[in-house]
Design a protein around this motif. Structure first.
Motif: not given
Length: 755
Positions: A366-370, A383-390, A406-411
């Motif tokens: 959500a912070r990424f989206g904002a 996010i690059e090392p975390e993408i499997d968790n996401v 969640l999917a929208t916040s990752l735009i």
């Protein structure tokens, strides 16, 4: 002088010594020479990955394009196997082409070795992809690791045995045994002073036998020599095995041997270490210390002890620390071995851990989206090392409205790193509950994919939803994006109507995002219509606002558009200034689509100042990157690029033009960007040696015959002769001795007599 460029590839450096496996390596080499797919098959903990990486490291120099590791262990979704392979090969899902198509196109003419690791839980998807790669790319070979064969066409299966078990040999001979060597080396690394002696030899031999020669089990036991003598370790393990075997002396299956060793190692931990190890299994892939503290540190595991506990688990070989690439090089990243993760998960108690994991990643995304738009480098770094968790969280929330949010916040991740993956998630999740921003995100991705058929109706629905919800901020951006989509579809009246409303709405609001989107729509539509003055003015306004806001993605786009508008207006100096400002930013955020256009734009600028060879090389580099990324050239930029191409062709003549264009296509992306920014000089007419020619030159320097070189590089003796001839011609030499001196470097060639 010789150029020692880094071999392409992504194989990890070996953190510990590689022990034994001489026969397995030789057999694998033989099978890989006979066929193009070798599967290393065996149970967990037997050392398949280490064997595959060592084999690939040894063979990498025989492949012009290096050796590449695709790790599937952290992946749970078979639909993302291709995306994972693309990421491993440093390809970008950022444009119109489907990932599978892009991957196969990239590999078609490549000469490389692909290691596909941990296929067992994705056998069908892995086998399908590997089969397509082998059919499409005749010079690619594949090493796969799995607990079961892939059953793919042309597969050569090599069952990986445990390390050879020791016999009752004299001490000197015992030191040569694979299992004993591994134990001794890991024990020495752990304790600092361990040696194999007559006093401990019997216990070490029994330990290696008791552990069935399984490398993971041996390493876990060896670490315990910090506190225990081998005989003490053996006694404790013997008790555990005797209990499991119910007092019989029958050998246990190897998977039971490994599990029992894991249980024994787990029991040696403190209560806090046990709890933390169990909780770490909640992570789907890699994680950082911040993640550990946010998710796992509660109750009897306080955050204040996190560093100490994590360090202890690393020291005991129960947790792996991985060096992170690129901008993460100063960040510690951790992961559990897949076998360890499975075991640790079985010890986990129902204490609300999963909900903490969900909440943590929802908050971060959500912070990424904002914030992501204005702090893009920082958030992409996260996010690059975390993408499997996401990804795991997206799958867990597939029937939940939170999944859509969640999917929208990752735009901004989808836009810059994973366009088609973003499309897949948004299409799959949107039916649950599509909000106006979700429509905007989906429409944005469709515009990036040059797909107005999808973009126009999606954005229309978004406009209706935003009006109904009374959300003027998103409405303004939806209208501007819809204007771009309408113009892309050839509907100019609708484009003008939508843009006029977006301009009016944004004028009444102090909204940076909406204003930037309006500037982008005005610029792109004006470029497409040939209204160059409007395009230059709108792009300049957008660039100023982007700089103030710290919006690097928008700044790159504005400068790019400003440059092409200037180029088409005949102002090449202004165009070059804008392109040169934009390219380092595009390199910093690793925007491959922008890099593609900027290479072409700077090629057009070179053409305008009568530097045709450099222009052709940059235009060729653009062509190569367009193919790699799947870019469909925008109609507003195509005229300037076409004009430059024709002028360069006329200046150089057909033969030289094609040669220089080909040189540009062959450049690595990094070299092309350096050439565009004048960080290196353009290659001369003969160009540098191609990578395969460098490979041959190095082997010539080692004194190998053409026949031996061919066997090493998997090519014919006749092809080697051709490469040697080309090397001699390009370097102006006439003997193999001169090639050897050239490879040795300037000290040798400076004093070498002509032979």
């Amino acid at each position: 002088m010789a150029t020692r460029s880094r071999r392409p590839g992504n194989l990890p450096a070996e953190a510990t010594s590689f022990v034994g496996r001489r026969h397995a390596l030789a057999e694998a080499r033989k099978k890989l020479a006979d066929g193009r797919l070798v599967s290393l098959v065996g149970p967990g903990g037997v050392g398949k990955t280490r064997l595959a990486v060592r084999l690939a490291t040894d063979l990498a120099r025989g492949f012009r394009d290096g050796a590449w590791l695709v790790e599937l262990g952290k992946l749970r979704d078979p639909a993302l196997v291709t995306h994972t392979a693309m990421a491993a090969l440093d390809l970008r899902d950022q444009a119109a082409s489907e990932p599978r198509e892009l991957l196969l196109r990239h590999l078609r003419d490549a000469e490389l070795l692909l290691v596909v690791d941990n296929c067992e839980h994705l056998l069908d998807a892995a086998a399908e992809l590997i089969g397509e790669v082998l059919r499409a790319a005749p010079a690619v070979r594949v090493i796969a690791t799995s607990q079961a064969p892939l059953r793919a066409a042309g597969e050569h299966v090599l069952r990986v045995p445990p390390l050879s078990l020791p016999a009752d040999d004299p001490l000197e001979r015992l030191r040569e045994n694979e299992a004993v060597r591994l134990f001794v080396e890991r024990a020495a690394a752990a304790s600092g002073d361990f040696e194999l002696t007559e006093a401990n030899r019997a216990a070490v031999v029994d330990l290696c036998r008791r552990l069935d020669g399984l490398p993971l089990a041996i390493e876990l036991a060896a670490v315990r020599t910090r506190a225990l003598a081998p005989a003490q370790i053996l006694d404790r393990l013997h008790d555990r095995f005797a209990l499991l075997a119910r007092g019989t002396r029958a050998a246990l299956p190897r998977h039971e041997t490994l599990r029992t060793t894991l249980e024994w190692s787990y029991d040696q931990l403190t209560s806090a270490e046990q709890t933390l190890l169990s909780r770490l299994s909640v992570f789907a892939g890699r994680f950082t210390l911040d993640d550990v503290e946010a998710v796992c540190c509660f109750g009897d595991v306080p955050a204040a002890q996190s560093v100490e506990l994590v360090s202890s688990l690393v020291d005991k070989s129960l947790l792996q620390r991985e060096p992170a690439a690129g901008s993460l090089c100063n960040t510690a990243v951790y992961r559990l071995h897949e076998t360890m993760r499975e075991y640790a998960g079985s010890t986990r108690s129902p204490d609300g851990l999963e909900q903490r994991w969900v909440d943590h990643y929802l908050r971060r995304c959500a912070r990424f989206g904002a914030e992501g738009r204005y702090r893009l480098v920082e958030w992409l770094t996260w996010i690059e090392p975390e993408i499997d968790n996401v990804r795991a969280l997206l799958r867990a929330l597939s029937d939940d409205v939170r999944g859509v949010a969640l999917a929208t916040s990752l735009i901004w991740y989808w836009v810059t790193r994973a366009t088609t993956e973003g499309v897949r998630w948004l299409d799959e999740l949107a039916p649950v509950a599509a909000a106006p921003w979700t429509y905007f995100a989906r429409g944005f991705l469709a515009v990036l994919q040059s797909d107005p058929v999808v973009a126009v109706p999606v954005l229309e629905r978004g406009v209706l939803a935003a009006r109904a919800a009374g959300q003027p901020d998103v409405l303004s951006q939806l209208l501007a994006m819809a204007a771009i989509a309408a113009n892309m579809a050839g509907d100019r009246p609708s484009a003008e109507r939508l843009l006029d409303e977006a301009v009016a709405l944004s004028a009444d609001r102090d909204d940076v995002g909406a204003t930037l989107m309006v500037h982008q729509a005005r610029t792109l539509n004006a470029l497409g219509d040939g209204d160059l003055e409007t395009a230059r003015s709108a792009a300049a306004d957008g660039a100023r606002l982007s700089r103030r806001a710290g919006d690097l993605y928008s700044l790159t786009m504005m400068l790019l558009n400003q440059g092409f508008a200037a180029l088409r207006s005949g102002d090449a100096d202004e165009a070059e200034r804008r392109f040169v400002e934009a390219l380092p930013i595009a390199r910093r955020i690793d925007d491959r689509v922008a890099q593609c256009y900027l290479l072409g734009g700077l090629g057009a600028c070179a053409a305008s100042v009568r530097d045709p060879q450099r222009a052709a090389q940059l235009l060729g580099a653009m062509d190569g990157l367009c193919v790699e990324v799947g870019v469909i050239v925008n109609k507003g930029m195509a005229p300037a690029l076409s004009s430059a191409t024709e002028s360069v062709r006329a200046a150089l003549g057909p033969a030289r033009f094609e040669s220089s264009l080909r040189d540009g296509r062959r450049m690595s992306r990094a070299d092309a960007l350096r050439l565009a920014l004048r960080e290196v000089a353009a290659p001369g007419p003969n160009g540098p040696l191609r990578q395969r020619e460098k490979d041959v030159a190095r082997l010539v320097a080692e004194g190998l015959s053409n026949k031996d070189i061919g066997a090493r590089l998997f090519i014919s003796e006749r092809t080697v002769e051709s490469h040697v001839r080309n090397i001699l011609n390009k370097l102006g030499f006439h003997s193999r001795t001169q090639i050897a001196r050239w490879v040795a470097g300037p000290e040798s060639t400076a004093t070498a007599p002509v032979t």
